[in-house]
Write a protein that holds these residues in place. Structure first.
Motif, PDB file in Angstrom:
ATOM      1  N   MET A   1       0.833  -1.201   0.000  1.00  0.00           N
ATOM      2  CA  MET A   1       0.000   0.000   0.000  1.00  0.00           C
ATOM      3  C   MET A   1       0.871   1.256   0.000  1.00  0.00           C
ATOM      4  N   ALA A   2       1.898   1.271   0.851  1.00  0.00           N
ATOM      5  CA  ALA A   2       2.751   2.450   0.965  1.00  0.00           C
ATOM      6  C   ALA A   2       3.643   2.658  -0.259  1.00  0.00           C
ATOM      7  N   ALA A   3       4.044   1.570  -0.906  1.00  0.00           N
ATOM      8  CA  ALA A   3       4.955   1.668  -2.054  1.00  0.00           C
ATOM      9  C   ALA A   3       4.255   2.120  -3.326  1.00  0.00           C
ATOM     10  N   GLY A   4       2.949   1.856  -3.423  1.00  0.00           N
ATOM     11  CA  GLY A   4       2.213   2.242  -4.624  1.00  0.00           C
ATOM     12  C   GLY A   4       2.189   1.148  -5.677  1.00  0.00           C
ATOM     13  N   PRO A   5       1.496   1.389  -6.789  1.00  0.00           N
ATOM     14  CA  PRO A   5       1.260   0.361  -7.803  1.00  0.00           C
ATOM     15  C   PRO A   5       2.505  -0.132  -8.531  1.00  0.00           C
ATOM     16  N   GLY A   6       3.563   0.645  -8.549  1.00  0.00           N
ATOM     17  CA  GLY A   6       4.790   0.206  -9.223  1.00  0.00           C
ATOM     18  C   GLY A   6       5.364  -1.057  -8.605  1.00  0.00           C
ATOM     19  N   LEU A   7       5.234  -1.185  -7.287  1.00  0.00           N
ATOM     20  CA  LEU A   7       5.746  -2.370  -6.602  1.00  0.00           C
ATOM     21  C   LEU A   7       5.001  -3.614  -7.047  1.00  0.00           C
TER      22      LEU A   7
ATOM     23  N   GLY B   1      11.959   0.359  -4.163  1.00  0.00           N
ATOM     24  CA  GLY B   1      11.076   0.743  -3.066  1.00  0.00           C
ATOM     25  C   GLY B   1       9.922   1.645  -3.476  1.00  0.00           C
ATOM     26  N   TYR B   2       9.988   2.194  -4.685  1.00  0.00           N
ATOM     27  CA  TYR B   2       8.938   3.073  -5.208  1.00  0.00           C
ATOM     28  C   TYR B   2       8.636   4.230  -4.270  1.00  0.00           C
ATOM     29  N   LEU B   3       7.433   4.328  -3.722  1.00  0.00           N
ATOM     30  CA  LEU B   3       7.059   5.485  -2.903  1.00  0.00           C
ATOM     31  C   LEU B   3       7.489   5.374  -1.433  1.00  0.00           C
ATOM     32  N   LEU B   4       8.162   4.306  -1.079  1.00  0.00           N
ATOM     33  CA  LEU B   4       8.664   4.117   0.286  1.00  0.00           C
ATOM     34  C   LEU B   4       9.915   4.970   0.513  1.00  0.00           C
ATOM     35  N   PRO B   5      10.236   5.304   1.755  1.00  0.00           N
ATOM     36  CA  PRO B   5      11.508   5.991   2.024  1.00  0.00           C
ATOM     37  C   PRO B   5      12.715   5.100   1.687  1.00  0.00           C
ATOM     38  N   ALA B   6      12.537   3.784   1.738  1.00  0.00           N
ATOM     39  CA  ALA B   6      13.608   2.833   1.429  1.00  0.00           C
ATOM     40  C   ALA B   6      13.786   2.718  -0.090  1.00  0.00           C
TER      41      ALA B   6
END
Length: 174
Positions: free
Chosen positions: A43-49, A69-74
């Motif tokens: 959910m946090a990473a977004g659809p790219g993950l 990690g896409y939209l994650l800080p990692a």
């Protein structure tokens, strides 16, 4: 090589918010998301993950695969599939140990300096918390004694009970 105790740290909180090079996802075999930490990461990473995970075509229990990690800080997500607890008679300990080893090997291969692990298999998969903590700590310590990377391993607990189990394992009391 003697292990610097500062290389392993405990953190209570939400793994998806960790500002580290990589977080580890306690995934299911499909890698397509699920409940618990797996669902939260997706959910946090977004659809790219999800799109990248589809291309990986799953992951066997005890193995690990890496994505962005896409939209994650990692920067990265290392997906590993822990065992479902079956009373300890189906090789669960070795599968869980392998999750930690394979994840750390991928981290080293990708020159990851900081990595955060959840308590793999202890949620919906039912692995006993203290037993899982002992296995995690043993595998991480053994790996770090032989390898310079990652520099720091964070053991992220979602609750105080998990933190207690990990602290006991780190202190050698399990």
């Amino acid at each position: 090589m003697k292990l610097n105790p500062d290389r392993i740290r405990i953190f209570e909180g939400n793994i998806v918010k960790m500002k580290v090079d990589a977080i580890v996802n306690a995934a299911n075999n499909t890698l397509l998301g699920g409940g618990g930490v797996d669902g939260a990461i997706h959910m946090a990473a977004g659809p790219g993950l999800l799109e990248e995970c589809r291309a990986l075509k799953g992951c066997p229990t005890g193995e690990a695969k890496i994505t962005k990690g896409y939209l994650l800080p990692a920067k990265y997500v290392i997906h590993t599939v822990g065992p479902v607890w079956q009373d300890g008679r189906e090789g669960e300990d070795e599968f869980l140990a392998s999750c930690y080893r394979k994840s750390l090997e991928l981290a080293k291969e990708h020159k990851i300096k900081t990595i955060a692990f959840p308590a793999i298999s202890t949620g919906a998969y039912g692995f006993p918390s203290e037993r899982a903590a002992r296995i995690a700590v043993i595998q991480i310590k053994e790996f770090l004694q032989k390898n310079e990377l990652p520099d720091v391993v964070l053991l992220v607990c979602y609750n105080k009970e998990t933190c207690k189990s990990i602290k006991k394992a780190l202190d050698g009391n399990l």
